[in-house]
Design a protein around this motif. Structure first.
Motif, PDB file in Angstrom:
ATOM      1  N   LYS A  18      25.882  86.442  13.819  1.00 12.14           N
ATOM      2  CA  LYS A  18      27.250  86.402  14.348  1.00 12.14           C
ATOM      3  C   LYS A  18      28.154  87.424  13.648  1.00 12.14           C
ATOM      4  O   LYS A  18      28.937  88.117  14.303  1.00 12.14           O
ATOM      5  CB  LYS A  18      27.816  84.997  14.178  1.00 12.14           C
ATOM      6  CG  LYS A  18      29.159  84.794  14.817  1.00 12.14           C
ATOM      7  CD  LYS A  18      29.576  83.349  14.717  1.00 12.14           C
ATOM      8  CE  LYS A  18      30.899  83.097  15.398  1.00 12.14           C
ATOM      9  NZ  LYS A  18      31.292  81.681  15.326  1.00 12.14           N
ATOM     10  N   SER A  19      28.027  87.541  12.324  1.00  8.84           N
ATOM     11  CA  SER A  19      28.862  88.501  11.608  1.00  8.84           C
ATOM     12  C   SER A  19      28.449  89.940  11.916  1.00  8.84           C
ATOM     13  O   SER A  19      29.294  90.838  11.942  1.00  8.84           O
ATOM     14  CB  SER A  19      28.818  88.237  10.108  1.00  8.84           C
ATOM     15  OG  SER A  19      27.548  88.506   9.588  1.00  8.84           O
ATOM     16  N   ASN A  21      27.285  90.983  14.847  1.00  9.70           N
ATOM     17  CA  ASN A  21      27.824  91.285  16.170  1.00  9.70           C
ATOM     18  C   ASN A  21      29.322  91.557  16.113  1.00  9.70           C
ATOM     19  O   ASN A  21      29.842  92.360  16.894  1.00  9.70           O
ATOM     20  CB  ASN A  21      27.538  90.144  17.140  1.00  9.70           C
ATOM     21  CG  ASN A  21      26.070  90.036  17.478  1.00  9.70           C
ATOM     22  OD1 ASN A  21      25.326  91.011  17.380  1.00  9.70           O
ATOM     23  ND2 ASN A  21      25.635  88.855  17.879  1.00  9.70           N
TER      24      ASN A  21
END
Length: 99
Positions: A18-19, A21
């Motif tokens: 997530k980080s 992206n």
């Protein structure tokens, strides 16, 4: 307010899917000192990484998780996470370049 130097504020980068992206939008995620404020995080990022200009900082407090060892229960340490949004004309942060 804690008496922290800029090099004591940022502890480690957060390396998750997530980080990673979010880096396309110039958002970088760090674990920071639990007493650090948003202005201290902004100052630390701008001083530690050359050419960066911070637009905004979002922080969140993470409670420790409950863990068990047999019959004994305990908690892991608390953490604080900061998501730093850089401006459009800002330089990228170097430590994330090879990932």
């Amino acid at each position: 307010m804690a008496d922290l130097k800029y090099y004591d504020v940022i502890l480690a980068p957060v390396i998750t899917e997530k980080s990673m992206n979010a880096m396309a939008d110039k958002k970088y995620t760090f674990y920071v000192h639990t007493d650090a404020t948003k202005t201290q995080v902004k100052e630390a990022v701008e001083r530690m990484f050359e050419g960066t200009k911070v637009a905004k900082v979002n922080t969140m407090n993470l409670d420790g998780k409950t863990r068990r060892r047999g019959y004994v229960t305990g908690k892991t340490a608390k953490r604080k996470k900061a998501i730093v949004q850089l401006t459009a004309d800002s330089a990228d942060i170097e430590i994330f370049a090879g990932l």
